[in-house]
Design an enzyme around this catalytic site. Structure first.
Site, PDB file in Angstrom:
ATOM      1  N   ASP B  97       0.850  -1.178   0.000  1.00 19.35           N
ATOM      2  CA  ASP B  97       0.000   0.000   0.000  1.00 19.35           C
ATOM      3  C   ASP B  97       0.893   1.237   0.000  1.00 19.35           C
ATOM      4  O   ASP B  97       1.653   1.464   0.938  1.00 19.35           O
ATOM      5  CB  ASP B  97      -0.882  -0.034   1.264  1.00 19.35           C
ATOM      6  CG  ASP B  97      -1.781   1.185   1.352  1.00 19.35           C
ATOM      7  OD1 ASP B  97      -1.949   1.886   0.336  1.00 19.35           O
ATOM      8  OD2 ASP B  97      -2.309   1.442   2.446  1.00 19.35           O
ATOM      9  N   ASP B  99       0.643   5.220  -0.199  1.00 18.89           N
ATOM     10  CA  ASP B  99      -0.217   6.386  -0.170  1.00 18.89           C
ATOM     11  C   ASP B  99       0.652   7.597  -0.504  1.00 18.89           C
ATOM     12  O   ASP B  99       1.618   7.874   0.205  1.00 18.89           O
ATOM     13  CB  ASP B  99      -0.842   6.510   1.228  1.00 18.89           C
ATOM     14  CG  ASP B  99      -2.019   7.452   1.219  1.00 18.89           C
ATOM     15  OD1 ASP B  99      -2.011   8.399   0.401  1.00 18.89           O
ATOM     16  OD2 ASP B  99      -2.942   7.252   2.032  1.00 18.89           O
ATOM     17  N   ASP B 260       2.913   1.373   3.557  1.00 16.12           N
ATOM     18  CA  ASP B 260       2.290   1.165   4.849  1.00 16.12           C
ATOM     19  C   ASP B 260       2.392  -0.331   5.145  1.00 16.12           C
ATOM     20  O   ASP B 260       1.546  -1.128   4.743  1.00 16.12           O
ATOM     21  CB  ASP B 260       0.832   1.617   4.817  1.00 16.12           C
ATOM     22  CG  ASP B 260       0.198   1.566   6.197  1.00 16.12           C
ATOM     23  OD1 ASP B 260       0.841   1.007   7.113  1.00 16.12           O
ATOM     24  OD2 ASP B 260      -0.918   2.066   6.362  1.00 16.12           O
TER      25      ASP B 260
END
Lengths: 467, 323
Positions: B97, B99, B260
């Site tokens: 992930d 971001d 993450d």
């Protein structure tokens, strides 16, 4: 019997060769009898120990204990000289040593848990013995025996993938970073090495290619995989014995060996307990429950109490700090004892919980930026729940057990979940959980007599502030 | 100018799910075995609290989406025999992930996300995917634009049944989270050097990086041209051995926080449902077919946002007329 088979047993006592040696040589009744053949070998290959009778193992039982003693001392005795045990690394000993390996496995499985420090000593010693034996071989022979042993361990598969080693990687016995990987395969032979890194090594001298291959793969990856598979197999072997022992009675001589081993470990611990946790699971003195000593908190805990920033606040305080503070105050030996207990088992009126534990958690919540309970008052409930008292606004005995008392996160988890808290110092490198850091530092501070002074100092400072 | 990232109104959400969204937009890897996954929804913009939802097939999902037009929709990375209770876990996708707003180094230094950092996030996930394929031989990798960043979703059977510990190890390898033990630039050391080099060339000097003080940051930028042709030795000489060590440790930290990692080791996570609307920023969550040409502002902007712009233009024109 050919040469190759013999040598596999030298590195891997669990190989078919090792099994054969065991069955040909084992006689449990005589393991504590003087063994002339053994003494003759020791006389021949032992170095500089002939003047001291106590240094010469005279029976297989004594040899087995020497095997653990050697490793324990190497780890803990600053004046240790490996020569005293040099016979372990000589090929002539290997049939006796294979038998000792199996005897020790029986004795340890009989007396201790498979994750006890004693069992770990046994696993680690096996790892070191392989390393040391390899180090003492000449290059040609070393390559030959490593390739053969590895072939047997891997059932002669031609391409080894990293996914074949998932267990070893998960348990951190091997790290992916140590391997040279291409398309999922682990590069093991020199041709594949040359092929894969063709562009990188294009301008290199032939000599350099060879030496880099040996440094990264030949001596490193191959031997690492070999050693760690054997260690893993040893762990499984011990588990199997443990299961069988639940049904079968132990041989009295094995029982005797366990007792002798325990005696010897106690002696060694008393003599060389220079370091906390130096393989000594024999005393609980250092991790008993007592008043918290902030001086011994690890950097990550101090950082959390000083104040964490938004984004990290919840996990740092609710998950990490709550469990750390409660366990370090009430039940620091949680990982050693391996049983689940509740807070009221150790703090029956919850006095300590209210007066010593929650205040520190609240302090950290207040120091957070922004203060945790200001915008997230529900986290109070989550803290109570992590202490094992269900989803309520404060801990009450009648609610205990609705949730579980959450055990402290390991360093590994903290790194991933709360990376910015983890600024390891030197002491951190020796431990895998902040709780062990705490026990270790507490012990060191007490030993150096520093603890009382610093405690007094800090209380003096507080007094001044108050005035 | 209209802010393209403005939240979607309930009217726009309904319009999106009635007129634009189709169950056919679900990627195959989601619609196959849809019934083994857990779905979660956020109806009010306060987090996904409508969880443990299960759909028998695409049609029942379609009905739900059209009626509820949720603020956000999520689907589990996990497959269960009993998804309604998250029971009897079978396997989970392995996820990275990224971001854009949480990347510790991004040359825009913007407040939330913008074209620049989204572009850098895309460039970064491509590096991850490349390592996953060429080093680790991992197959069946899907790239999803999540609305504010990217999800790499892996459905390789070799890794779907593995536990968190292994996933953590793979993450650390792929991002370069450990300082290598040897300095021979092959294998992991080479990977780490490439990641660090990339970081260093993206520095603006305004970052606050854990373990790297402002003087070190400044000097790193000052001497970074030495790294153009990989003169690491000269670069190290300029920085000094102790500070160089600090720099590498800090960069390893940066590498890990580019993703993450919590998400990667979580076997029961729910992730934004591809094809659904990210209402907070009015962007679609879509599968990226070709990362080389993908542009979220081309492929992930729902129709109603274009209509907003047009309406706005009309308003401006009308205002001008009135004046």
């Amino acid at each position: 019997m050919n040469q190759t088979e013999i040598r596999e047993g030298f590195l891997n006592p669990l190989s078919s060769d090792g099994q054969r040696i065991l069955h040909e040589n084992i006689d449990l009744n005589s393991i504590f009898d003087e063994n002339e053949k053994l003494i003759e070998i020791i006389n021949r290959v032992g170095h500089g120990i002939m003047d001291d009778d106590s240094k010469i193992p005279k029976s297989l039982g004594e040899l087995a204990i020497k095997r653990i003693e050697w490793y324990f001392r190497e780890k803990n005795d600053k004046k240790f000289k490996i020569n005293e045990y040099s016979y372990f690394f000589n090929e002539d000993i290997y049939e006796n040593d294979v038998v000792c390996f199996h005897l020790l496995a029986q004795a340890i499985a009989q007396q201790y848990n498979t994750n006890s420090r004693e069992a770990r000593l046994f696993f680690e010693s096996q790892k070191r013995i392989i390393e040391e034996r390899l180090n003492r071989m000449n290059t040609e022979f070393r390559n030959y025996i490593v390739d053969n042993t590895l072939d047997e361990l891997l059932n002669n598969i031609t391409t080894l993938k990293w996914t074949d080693l998932i267990n070893l990687i998960s348990s951190k016995k091997i790290s992916l970073e140590d391997l040279l990987l291409s398309g999922g395969e682990i590069i093991l032979n020199e041709d594949d090495f040359r092929e894969t890194f063709y562009t990188e090594i294009e301008d290199w001298q032939e000599r350099r290619i060879e030496s880099v291959y040996n440094e990264l793969v030949g001596y490193k990856v191959k031997e690492l995989i070999l050693t760690q598979i054997i260690v893993q197999n040893t762990e499984e072997y011990l588990k199997n014995i443990k299961e069988k022992l639940a049904i079968i009675d132990i041989h009295p001589k094995i029982k005797k060996l366990s007792e002798e081993l325990e005696k010897q470990l106690k002696k060694l611990t008393e003599k060389y307990s220079e370091f906390y946790g130096s393989g000594s699971g024999f005393s609980n003195e250092f991790d008993k429950a007592e008043k918290l000593m902030k001086e011994a908190f690890p950097p990550c805990v101090l950082k959390t109490i000083e104040g964490v920033k938004s984004g990290n606040r919840n996990d740092a305080i609710v998950l990490f700090l709550t469990s750390f503070i409660s366990y370090s105050r009430l039940y620091p030996q949680v990982f050693k004892n391996n049983e689940n207990i509740s807070i009221s088992d150790v703090d029956p009126n919850l006095d300590i919980t209210f007066n010593e534990i929650l205040p520190i958690i609240n302090e950290a919540a207040e120091n957070a930026v922004p203060p945790l309970f200001e915008d997230q008052p529900q986290e109070k409930i989550n803290i109570v729940s992590k202490l094992g008292f269900g989803m309520h606004s404060e801990p009450k005995l009648e609610n205990e057990g609705e949730t579980k008392w959450y055990t402290p996160m390991s360093c590994e988890k903290i790194k991933i979940h709360l990376g910015n808290l983890c600024h390891p110092n030197k002491a951190c490198k020796k431990i895998g959980n902040p709780l062990s850091y705490y026990s270790m530092r507490k012990w060191q501070l007490k030993k150096d007599g520093k603890l009382n002074n610093t405690s007094k100092d800090s209380s003096k400072k507080k007094d001044k502030k108050n005035k | 100018m209209v802010n393209i990232f403005a939240p979607a109104t309930i009217k726009e959400r309904r319009q999106y799910y009635r007129e634009e969204w189709s169950e056919k937009d679900l990627p195959n890897f989601i619609s196959e075995e849809l019934y083994k996954r857990e779905f979660g929804f956020d109806h009010y913009g306060k987090g996904p609290n409508d969880r443990y939802k299960v759909f028998k097939n695409k049609d029942s999902l379609k009905k739900f989406m059209r009626i509820k037009a949720p603020f956000a929709g999520y689907v589990s990375v996990a497959f269960y025999n009993n998804p309604q209770r998250r029971g009897d876990w079978i396997k989970s996708e392995f996820v990275f992930d990224v971001d854009a707003k949480d990347m510790p180094i991004r040359s825009c230094n913007c407040e939330s996300v913008c074209k620049i950092c989204l572009g850098e996030a895309l460039e970064f996930v491509q590096l991850l995917i490349d390592t996953l394929k060429t080093d680790l031989g991992i197959k069946n990798i899907h790239l999803i634009y999540s609305g504010r960043g990217y999800h790499v979703r892996i459905l390789d059977p070799a890794i779907m049944e593995t536990e968190s510990e292994l996933r953590g190890e793979v993450v650390k390898y792929v991002v370069g989270a450990n300082v290598p033990e040897n300095s021979i630039s092959l294998g992991y050391t080479n990977l780490f050097n490439r990641r660090v080099k990339r970081n260093i060339f993206h520095l603006t000097g305004h970052e606050t990086l854990d373990g790297i003080n402002s003087k070190l940051l400044k000097d790193t930028i000052k001497h970074r041209d030495l790294l153009k042709d990989n003169s690491w030795g000269l670069f190290k000489g300029q920085i000094g051995p102790i500070r160089y060590k600090n720099l590498l440790a800090g960069m390893a930290r940066v590498n890990l926080s580019m993703v993450d990692a919590k998400v990667s080791i979580d076997l029961k996570r729910i992730l934004r449902l591809p094809s659904s609307l990210h209402s907070k920023v009015s962007m679609k969550c879509v599968e990226v077919k070709n990362p080389e040409t993908f542009d979220p502002f081309k492929y992930a902007v729902p129709k109603f946002v274009h209509e907003r712009e047009e309406k706005n233009k009309e308003n401006v024109n009308e205002n001008k007329k009135e004046k």
